[in-house]
Design an enzyme around this catalytic site. Structure first.
Site, PDB file in Angstrom:
ATOM      1  N   HIS A 140      24.698  56.874  70.430  1.00 14.33           N
ATOM      2  CA  HIS A 140      26.164  56.824  70.438  1.00 14.33           C
ATOM      3  C   HIS A 140      26.676  56.759  68.996  1.00 14.33           C
ATOM      4  CE1 HIS A 140      26.740  56.312  74.712  1.00 14.33           C
ATOM      5  NE2 HIS A 140      26.116  55.152  74.782  1.00 14.33           N
ATOM      6  N   HIS A 186      19.272  53.911  72.361  1.00 17.20           N
ATOM      7  CA  HIS A 186      20.391  54.418  73.151  1.00 17.20           C
ATOM      8  C   HIS A 186      21.709  54.196  72.400  1.00 17.20           C
ATOM      9  CE1 HIS A 186      22.538  54.903  77.162  1.00 17.20           C
ATOM     10  NE2 HIS A 186      23.470  54.339  76.412  1.00 17.20           N
ATOM     11  N   GLU A 187      21.890  52.987  71.893  1.00 18.61           N
ATOM     12  CA  GLU A 187      23.133  52.666  71.169  1.00 18.61           C
ATOM     13  C   GLU A 187      23.224  53.455  69.864  1.00 18.61           C
ATOM     14  OE1 GLU A 187      25.192  51.162  72.959  1.00 18.61           O
ATOM     15  OE2 GLU A 187      23.701  50.489  74.406  1.00 18.61           O
TER      16      GLU A 187
HETATM   17 ZN   LIG Z   1      25.432  54.240  76.456  1.00 21.43          ZN
END
Ligand SMILES: [Zn+2]
Ligand SMILES: [Zn+2]
Length: 158
Positions: A71, A67-68
C-alpha cells in the site's frame, strides 16, 4: 517487540523485498481490533497490531508488514494501491505479502462508513457510525436541530 525494533524491521523488509526505503514511521496500535495492520493515507505511517504478533507469530507478522508496504510504496508512487488494483495484486505476489490480514478471533469487523451531522444552532459536528434520526435527536450542547452533511468512508487502508 518494541516500537524501535518494529521501525527497524519495517525499514529492513522495505529494503530487502522492495529495494526501496521506508521513510515514514511504523507504530504499534493496540486499538486496531480486527486487522493486523493499517496504512495511513494521510501521514504515510504504518500501524501494526501487536496482538497479531502474539497470536500468529513473526512469520505471519512479516507477511502483513509486506502487505502494508505494498500500500505504502504504490500510494507514494501514484500507482494502484487499493486491494482491487492490479498493481497491488502484482506487487503483493512478488514480495509474498499476505493477501488478507488474519482476523483476530472474537473481533468484529467495523464498517468504515461514517455519517456527519452539524448542529444548526452552534455548528457542533457529530460523527457517527450509524445514521441518526434527526427528528428524534438534537444537539447535546444547545438542543439545536441536527442536519446531515455528508457520509464518508474511512480513509485509511487495512
Ligand atoms: Zn491492505
Ligand atoms: Zn448545538
Amino acid at each position: 517487540m518494541e516500537e524501535k525494533e518494529l521501525q527497524q524491521l519495517v525499514e529492513g523488509i522495505s529494503r530487502s523485498s522492495f529495494k526501496k526505503d521506508f521513510r515514514h514511521r511504523a507504530l504499534f496500535n493496540p486499538r486496531l481490533r480486527t486487522t493486523g495492520g493499517r496504512y495511513m493515507l494521510g501521514s504515510h505511517n504504518i500501524e501494526m497490531n501487536p496482538a497479531q504478533l502474539e497470536l500468529f507469530g513473526k512469520e505471519e507478522f512479516i507477511k502483513i508488514i509486506k502487505h502494508e508496504l505494498c500500500h505504502y510504496h504504490l500510494h507514494l508512487e501514484g500507482k494502484g494501491y487499493r486491494h482491487q488494483d492490479r498493481d497491488f495484486k502484482k506487487l503483493l505476489e512478488e514480495v509474498g505479502g499476505s493477501r488478507y490480514c488474519k482476523m483476530i478471533p472474537g473481533a468484529r469487523r467495523q464498517s468504515g462508513k461514517r455519517h456527519i451531522y452539524v448542529c444548526a444552532g452552534c455548528r457542533a459536528e457529530y460523527v457517527r457510525k450509524r445514521q441518526i434520526n434527526v427528528k428524534r435527536f438534537v444537539c447535546g450542547r444547545c438542543k439545536g436541530r441536527l442536519k446531515k452533511t455528508k457520509t464518508f468512508f474511512r480513509e485509511n487502508i487495512d
